[in-house]
Design an enzyme around this catalytic site. Structure first.
Site, PDB file in Angstrom:
ATOM      1  N   ARG A  43      15.332 -48.238 -20.955  1.00 15.08           N
ATOM      2  CA  ARG A  43      16.218 -47.222 -20.369  1.00 15.08           C
ATOM      3  C   ARG A  43      16.176 -45.925 -21.171  1.00 15.08           C
ATOM      4  O   ARG A  43      16.390 -44.840 -20.638  1.00 15.08           O
ATOM      5  CB  ARG A  43      17.658 -47.748 -20.216  1.00 15.08           C
ATOM      6  CG  ARG A  43      18.610 -46.706 -19.670  1.00 15.08           C
ATOM      7  CD  ARG A  43      19.819 -47.227 -18.875  1.00 15.08           C
ATOM      8  NE  ARG A  43      20.381 -48.473 -19.326  1.00 15.08           N
ATOM      9  CZ  ARG A  43      21.132 -48.628 -20.417  1.00 15.08           C
ATOM     10  NH1 ARG A  43      21.409 -47.594 -21.182  1.00 15.08           N
ATOM     11  NH2 ARG A  43      21.605 -49.814 -20.746  1.00 15.08           N
ATOM     12  N   TYR A  95      17.483 -26.084  -2.603  1.00 11.84           N
ATOM     13  CA  TYR A  95      17.113 -27.324  -1.912  1.00 11.84           C
ATOM     14  C   TYR A  95      18.364 -28.040  -1.382  1.00 11.84           C
ATOM     15  O   TYR A  95      19.376 -28.124  -2.081  1.00 11.84           O
ATOM     16  CB  TYR A  95      16.355 -28.190  -2.920  1.00 11.84           C
ATOM     17  CG  TYR A  95      15.896 -29.509  -2.414  1.00 11.84           C
ATOM     18  CD1 TYR A  95      14.880 -29.583  -1.485  1.00 11.84           C
ATOM     19  CD2 TYR A  95      16.468 -30.691  -2.876  1.00 11.84           C
ATOM     20  CE1 TYR A  95      14.444 -30.810  -1.010  1.00 11.84           C
ATOM     21  CE2 TYR A  95      16.035 -31.918  -2.415  1.00 11.84           C
ATOM     22  CZ  TYR A  95      15.030 -31.966  -1.479  1.00 11.84           C
ATOM     23  OH  TYR A  95      14.611 -33.185  -1.016  1.00 11.84           O
ATOM     24  N   ASP A 167      13.805 -24.412 -10.616  1.00 15.23           N
ATOM     25  CA  ASP A 167      13.219 -25.573  -9.941  1.00 15.23           C
ATOM     26  C   ASP A 167      11.810 -25.143  -9.529  1.00 15.23           C
ATOM     27  O   ASP A 167      11.623 -24.308  -8.646  1.00 15.23           O
ATOM     28  CB  ASP A 167      14.090 -25.949  -8.728  1.00 15.23           C
ATOM     29  CG  ASP A 167      13.591 -27.204  -8.011  1.00 15.23           C
ATOM     30  OD1 ASP A 167      12.370 -27.465  -8.055  1.00 15.23           O
ATOM     31  OD2 ASP A 167      14.420 -27.893  -7.391  1.00 15.23           O
ATOM     32  N   LYS A 192       6.665 -34.741  -5.447  1.00 16.77           N
ATOM     33  CA  LYS A 192       5.913 -33.855  -4.556  1.00 16.77           C
ATOM     34  C   LYS A 192       4.501 -33.621  -5.100  1.00 16.77           C
ATOM     35  O   LYS A 192       3.731 -34.558  -5.190  1.00 16.77           O
ATOM     36  CB  LYS A 192       6.703 -32.553  -4.364  1.00 16.77           C
ATOM     37  CG  LYS A 192       8.205 -32.764  -4.129  1.00 16.77           C
ATOM     38  CD  LYS A 192       8.520 -33.411  -2.788  1.00 16.77           C
ATOM     39  CE  LYS A 192       9.965 -33.863  -2.647  1.00 16.77           C
ATOM     40  NZ  LYS A 192      10.983 -32.862  -2.900  1.00 16.77           N
TER      41      LYS A 192
HETATM   42  C1  LIG Z   1      12.324 -32.872  -3.210  1.00 16.59           C
HETATM   43  C2  LIG Z   1      12.951 -31.805  -4.012  1.00 16.59           C
HETATM   44  C3  LIG Z   1      13.964 -32.100  -4.938  1.00 16.59           C
HETATM   45  C4  LIG Z   1      14.523 -33.500  -5.110  1.00 16.59           C
HETATM   46  O1  LIG Z   1      13.561 -34.394  -5.544  1.00 16.59           O
HETATM   47  P1  LIG Z   1      13.570 -35.971  -5.197  1.00 16.59           P
HETATM   48  O2  LIG Z   1      12.408 -36.456  -5.972  1.00 16.59           O
HETATM   49  O3  LIG Z   1      13.425 -36.085  -3.717  1.00 16.59           O
HETATM   50  O4  LIG Z   1      14.862 -36.511  -5.668  1.00 16.59           O
HETATM   51  C5  LIG Z   1      14.489 -31.055  -5.690  1.00 16.59           C
HETATM   52  N1  LIG Z   1      14.059 -29.796  -5.525  1.00 16.59           N
HETATM   53  C6  LIG Z   1      13.092 -29.473  -4.633  1.00 16.59           C
HETATM   54  C7  LIG Z   1      12.664 -28.059  -4.492  1.00 16.59           C
HETATM   55  C8  LIG Z   1      12.502 -30.465  -3.852  1.00 16.59           C
HETATM   56  O5  LIG Z   1      11.562 -30.136  -2.957  1.00 16.59           O
END
Ligand SMILES: *Cc1c(COP(=O)(O)O)cnc(C)c1O
Length: 379
Positions: A43, A95, A167, A192
């Site tokens: 963890r 987001y 982000d 992503k």
């Molecule tokens: C998908 C996404 C997130 C969240 O990520 P997860 O892996 O789905 O929890 C945060 N910010 C952006 C810009 C995203 O595209």
């Protein structure tokens, strides 16, 4: 090391006894006391987490990176460092799930959030006025692909000692390095582009600030936000081809943008690295290119727009983005379904808006698919 080399050679392969070229997946939940790697319990750390964070640090050019079980777990880790009464100044087009966790979870714990359009530098005056504990931006934003001037924003924030989080999911460290532009934290949903194959979830936060790194490592273990060793292995594996993939995503997306730009059924198309984007100059200043994300508005009703997307062969209608396969999304009824109609329209998410995550297929096939369905709906 240059980017592609770093993405392949940053990790440790633990090969002393076996000669393994690829590191194993360490499923052990616990480690014997006193080991030289300083591991104790998964963890709070694991060799696969360490490999992934070392690689992401090399890509983001950061001292430290902490890895989490999803992008939203990374968001949780950062927001959990705040306390009741603290304030976040956020870009208005964050987001959807970031908006949801701020509004429905962290507000309950007394954190205040003000959303404003930070793509307009006039609004930077709010930084001093609102005096937040944290500034939260995305650039480019989802789904409208607006840009925030990261360097200018970070310079002002630094004067007031306010940390800036970017982000970086849509641009990826291949095209944009927020810390070099002056940001304090760079967050990725590794689900992503970094993983890139739509087969695992993960998140990361990179920083050069030791205190922030300690807070993030604390959040990982104390809130239980840790990823699995298997997912870390998968994301590390995906990252090895990040550089190749991003070049192809960018090339395909630019060609599709050009095609859409000239089509009579398209009201507008947005791609930050196309000269028609209103912030093209800023895009060139802070990014070296852009990924496969395109947003366009069709001259069709909301209903017809959804039908249009359903008829595409190579762009299945699905949440998420950044994989090798192309996907499409209808933001008004999918990612932004929970946003009230007036707000959606006021920020530009009309019924005719579509978002494409352009994959790395042969672009001729993608163009033919789009052309065929556009013709059909033009009649
Ligand atoms: C998908 C996404 C997130 C969240 O990520 P997860 O892996 O789905 O929890 C945060 N910010 C952006 C810009 C995203 O595209």
């Amino acid at each position: 090391m240059n980017f592609a080399t770093a993405s392949i050679h940053s990790e440790q392969n633990f090969s002393k006894e076996t000669g393994a070229i690829t590191p194993p997946i360490f499923l052990s939940s616990t480690f014997e006391y006193g080991n030289s790697g300083n591991f104790d319990y998964t963890r709070s750390g694991n060799p696969n987490f360490r490999n992934l964070s070392t690689t992401i640090s090399a890509l983001e050019q950061s001292e430290y990176t902490s890895v989490f079980s999803s992008g939203i777990a990374a968001v949780t880790a950062v927001a959990s460092t705040l306390k009741s009464g603290d304030k976040i100044l956020a870009e208005e087009n964050v987001y959807g799930c970031t908006f949801r966790i701020f509004e429905q979870v962290f507000k309950k714990f007394g954190i205040e959030i003000l959303y404003i359009d930070l793509s307009n530098i006039k609004n930077f005056s709010e930084i001093e006025k609102y005096s937040p504990e944290l500034i939260w931006i995305e650039s480019p934003t989802n789904p409208l692909l607006k840009l925030v001037d990261i360097e200018k924003l970070s310079t002002i924030a630094k004067k007031f000692n306010i940390p800036v989080l970017v982000d970086n999911t849509f641009a990826t460290p291949f095209f944009q390095k927020p810390l070099e532009l002056g940001a304090t934290l760079s967050l990725n949903s590794t689900t992503k582009y970094l993983n890139g194959h739509s087969d695992s979830l993960g998140g990361s936060v990179s920083t050069n600030d030791e205190k922030w790194s300690e807070k993030l490592e604390f959040a990982q273990k104390s809130l239980g936000l840790s990823p699995s060793a298997f997912d870390c292995f998968m994301i590390s594996r995906g990252i090895k081809t990040l550089s190749l993939r991003m070049k192809q995503h960018a090339k395909n997306a630019l060609q599709i943008t050009e095609f859409l730009h000239s089509h009579p059924l398209i009201e507008w198309v947005k791609y930050p690295f196309h000269s028609s984007h209103p912030q093209y100059e800023l895009a060139k200043k802070q990014m070296t290119g852009f990924s496969g994300m395109i947003t366009a508005r069709l001259k069709l009703s909301e209903e017809k727009t959804k039908e249009f997307l359903q008829q595409l062969q190579y762009f299945p209608l699905a949440e998420s983005l950044g994989g090798i396969e192309s996907l499409s999304c209808h933001p008004a009824t999918m990612t932004h379904a929970s946003v009230p109609q007036e707000i959606k329209e006021s920020i530009g998410i009309y019924g005719g808006v579509i978002r494409l995550s352009v994959g790395i297929e042969d672009v001729e096939d993608l163009l033919e698919d789009l052309e065929k369905v556009l013709e059909k709906f033009s009649k």
